[in-house]
Each structure stands twice: as C-alpha cells, then as structure tokens.
Design a protein around this motif. Sequence first.
Motif, PDB file in Angstrom:
ATOM      1  N   ASP A 166       0.807  -1.218   0.000  1.00 62.16           N
ATOM      2  CA  ASP A 166       0.000   0.000   0.000  1.00 62.16           C
ATOM      3  C   ASP A 166       0.842   1.272   0.000  1.00 62.16           C
ATOM      4  N   THR A 167       2.140   1.150   0.262  1.00 63.89           N
ATOM      5  CA  THR A 167       2.990   2.348   0.174  1.00 63.89           C
ATOM      6  C   THR A 167       3.168   2.795  -1.265  1.00 63.89           C
ATOM      7  N   LEU A 168       2.855   1.916  -2.217  1.00 67.42           N
ATOM      8  CA  LEU A 168       2.875   2.284  -3.626  1.00 67.42           C
ATOM      9  C   LEU A 168       1.457   2.724  -3.986  1.00 67.42           C
ATOM     10  N   SER A 169       1.236   4.027  -4.026  1.00 70.95           N
ATOM     11  CA  SER A 169      -0.131   4.536  -4.135  1.00 70.95           C
ATOM     12  C   SER A 169      -0.421   5.273  -5.435  1.00 70.95           C
ATOM     13  N   SER A 170       0.591   5.531  -6.252  1.00 72.57           N
ATOM     14  CA  SER A 170       0.372   6.322  -7.455  1.00 72.57           C
ATOM     15  C   SER A 170       1.256   5.826  -8.592  1.00 72.57           C
ATOM     16  N   PHE A 171       0.713   5.882  -9.800  1.00 75.89           N
ATOM     17  CA  PHE A 171       1.520   5.542 -10.972  1.00 75.89           C
ATOM     18  C   PHE A 171       2.585   6.601 -11.261  1.00 75.89           C
ATOM     19  N   ASP A 172       2.522   7.732 -10.569  1.00 72.31           N
ATOM     20  CA  ASP A 172       3.603   8.716 -10.706  1.00 72.31           C
ATOM     21  C   ASP A 172       4.927   8.127 -10.217  1.00 72.31           C
ATOM     22  N   ASP A 173       4.826   7.106  -9.355  1.00 74.94           N
ATOM     23  CA  ASP A 173       6.028   6.474  -8.803  1.00 74.94           C
ATOM     24  C   ASP A 173       6.442   5.230  -9.588  1.00 74.94           C
ATOM     25  N   VAL A 174       5.817   5.010 -10.729  1.00 75.77           N
ATOM     26  CA  VAL A 174       6.131   3.864 -11.588  1.00 75.77           C
ATOM     27  C   VAL A 174       6.693   4.396 -12.900  1.00 75.77           C
ATOM     28  N   LYS A 175       7.951   4.111 -13.172  1.00 71.93           N
ATOM     29  CA  LYS A 175       8.631   4.647 -14.353  1.00 71.93           C
ATOM     30  C   LYS A 175       8.778   3.554 -15.408  1.00 71.93           C
ATOM     31  N   LEU A 176       8.454   3.905 -16.631  1.00 77.22           N
ATOM     32  CA  LEU A 176       8.523   2.944 -17.739  1.00 77.22           C
ATOM     33  C   LEU A 176       9.908   2.931 -18.363  1.00 77.22           C
ATOM     34  N   LEU A 177      10.470   1.731 -18.525  1.00 75.74           N
ATOM     35  CA  LEU A 177      11.643   1.534 -19.371  1.00 75.74           C
ATOM     36  C   LEU A 177      11.180   0.859 -20.651  1.00 75.74           C
ATOM     37  N   ASP A 178      11.276   1.564 -21.751  1.00 74.85           N
ATOM     38  CA  ASP A 178      10.964   1.002 -23.067  1.00 74.85           C
ATOM     39  C   ASP A 178      12.159   0.150 -23.481  1.00 74.85           C
ATOM     40  N   VAL A 179      12.032  -1.145 -23.335  1.00 75.14           N
ATOM     41  CA  VAL A 179      13.164  -2.039 -23.580  1.00 75.14           C
ATOM     42  C   VAL A 179      13.485  -2.074 -25.073  1.00 75.14           C
ATOM     43  N   GLN A 180      14.741  -1.818 -25.378  1.00 71.28           N
ATOM     44  CA  GLN A 180      15.222  -1.868 -26.754  1.00 71.28           C
ATOM     45  C   GLN A 180      16.447  -2.764 -26.823  1.00 71.28           C
ATOM     46  N   LEU A 181      16.602  -3.406 -27.946  1.00 69.73           N
ATOM     47  CA  LEU A 181      17.783  -4.222 -28.220  1.00 69.73           C
ATOM     48  C   LEU A 181      18.128  -3.993 -29.674  1.00 69.73           C
ATOM     49  N   ASN A 182      19.212  -3.272 -29.926  1.00 68.82           N
ATOM     50  CA  ASN A 182      19.553  -2.937 -31.306  1.00 68.82           C
ATOM     51  C   ASN A 182      21.054  -2.733 -31.454  1.00 68.82           C
TER      52      ASN A 182
END
Length: 410
Positions: free
Chosen positions: A263-279
């Motif tokens: 429950d300490t994780l309450s907002s998607f503001d605290d979730v950061k996306l890594l767009d995984v790339q392999l090139n």
Amino acid sequence: MPRQSDKTTCLVAGAGPAGMMLGLLLARAGVDVTVMEKHADFLRDFRGDTVHASTLGLLDQLGLGPRFASIPHRLIETIRMKLQGQPVELDLHRLPGRHQHIALVPQWDLLELLADAAQTEPTFRLLRSTEVTGLLRGADGARVVGVEYRDSSGETRQMRAELTVGCDGRSSTVRSALGWQPRGFGAPMDVWWLRLPRRPGDPGGLAGVFDTGHGTITIDRGDYYQIAHVIPKGSDAEMRAQGMPALHRALVRTVPWLADRIDTLSSFDDVKLLDVQLNRLRRWYSDGVLCIGDAAHAMSPVGGIGINLAVADAVAAARILAGPLRTGRAPAARLARVQARRWAPTAFMQAMQRAIHARVVAVAMTSGDPQPPRAVRLVAQSRRLRWVLAYLVAIGPLPEHAPRYARRGG
C-alpha cells in the motif's frame, strides 16, 4: 571569465559511463578532450546502477578502487531466480579475480567519481548544461569536423574537433545527425521501475520470479527495494488503465511477502517505464566520428550488463585512439579497429539476451504451460552452465583492461 575554446582534439557527446570513462582515459593520455553533458548534474532516477566485476577491476587499475569503496553501495554475491517454479541460482563467489560480486551504486555517484578524477587532468573539460545539437562537416561535406551545441546560457555555438564520439545514449543526437538507423532485434517486454520499503530481516541480494503472465525482480538497495516489474511489450497504457489495485495484485502474486507494504505504492507517478530496446548499428564510425555504448548498441536490461559493455567500449577506444589523437589525428582505419574489437562481444551478449527473451521471458509471460522452459531446466541441472552464465554476466566475454598510461597504483 575567459571565453571557452572553440576547438578540441576529441569531443565526447554525453557524460554517461562510456563518455566519462573515455574522457578520463584520453585525458590521462594527454589528449585534449571535451565532454559535453546536456544536464546540469547526473541525478536521474532508475538508470543502470550495476557495476560488475570487470568494471570494479578496471577502477582498481585506475587507482579509483578506494574512492569507489567509500561510496555507499551494496554487493550482490548471488543471483536467485525462479522461472515458472524452477529455481536457478548464480553464485558469483567462484569468479576469478578480486571482485566476486556485483556492486549496486547510484549511477550519479559513479559518474561524479569519474568526473572528479578526470578534472585533475589539465587536458580535460566537462561542460555541463551543454547540449550537442548537430554535427559540423568539412569542406567536402563528408568528414565530421566538430559539433554545433547549445551552451548553458542557451546560445548556439560551434566547436571543432578532430574526432567526435557519440556517447549520448540510445536516442543519440550524434547518430541521428549522421542519419544512421540501428538494426532492431525486438523485445517481448517493457519494464516498470518502482520502489518499496525494505525491512530488517527481509531477503537481500537480487532475486526474481517469472511465472505465467508476470515477472518481478527485487534488488536490495539497503533501506528499500528497487523493483523491476516486467510487462508485455507495448502494454504500458493499457495496464495503467487497469489501476493501481491490479499492479498490487500482480506484485503480490509473484512476491507474496511484499503484501505487508504494497500500500505504500499509491500512485503511478512512482512507476517509471523503461521502453526495452535491443539494437545495434551495422557501422559505428565514419570519417571524424565514432559511436560507442548505447549510441552504437542498446542493450536489454537482462543481466544488467549495459553499463559494463559501454565502459568496455570506452576503454578499447581510448587504448586504440590515444596514440593517433596525441598527434592530432584519428584516421578512419583506427576507428574501424574500435568497432572490430568491440563488435564480437557486443553481438555475443545481444544474442544471449535475445535467447533469454525468446526462451525464458516470452515463454513465462505468455505460456500457459506450468513447466519451465527446457533451457531453464538445463541450466538448473548444470553447475558448469551456471558458472558460465555468472562469468558472462559479471565479467563478460572480452573484458578490457586499463591502458598502461592510465594506471595509478593498480
């Protein structure tokens, strides 16, 4: 304040691990080198923070081991994974050399350490809040002879250089200005980065669980866990729309003991996306310009090897190019030698990541089969295979060593 010189021997775009290491090594060779970093500082969250055994050994050779040891960090000596119910543990204690572990340290601390060491060299400059915006061409329109950049006051200026090195990441301005497009290998997943509290008595180290439709990795950072939650490629918006309770359920499903703090994780503001790339670029150089690190080859987060490959690129480039650059020249044939040296280990590690994507991650994320993939069972049953994997992750197939001119008491 005196006007900054509009000329340098080597212009490095980007002060990430590759750029700072290259700048330090070339400066220790007596090469006039200028590193441009578009940000005012190195403080970016959820960047690669794993410093592997090969890079730790390199820091020792550069005389920076004691300073690194004084930075707060955590050591990872085992990597524990459970892949569709099959436990697999990589034990780093049997690695050769002094460092039988991986260090977890905020990337900004590592970069400041390298910057501080480089700034003791008279031929080194680090220009912060300075963004490379384009390339300068010679009279023939072919050779790169420097960069156009925006300085800290917002003024657009030019700096000429014998060699320009793109160390500016997987969205490289240098690479884009050349019109180069890397060959993409695809990836079955993206990653959500987040934090949850760590409490006394909680498991340490690095551990991961991949099960049908879910994957979660917990990384011990002392008083908190850095958590990588693996999601299907391109599903970020759809999964955010499901709401925070759906994320809570997914995390607790893979790591049940997180339930008492979820429950300490309450907002998607605290979730950061890594767009995984392999090139990977087919060609990393042209007359007067070279790309290394993520600008030449973006790596998947599998194994956390991106920083260490980028640093190895920089070491190889410095060793091969320091002599010519001391005379003020960087012939294309020498740039070709950098790619020739680093292409095979890069391609090998990317092939390994692609195999893990296809045979482990994709299967665990999409298959309804409760049995682990055959490749996972083979690794679990073979001590030798586990040692090989530990070696490849922590040291790599072609570790680079500091040039003699750059060594300080190591």
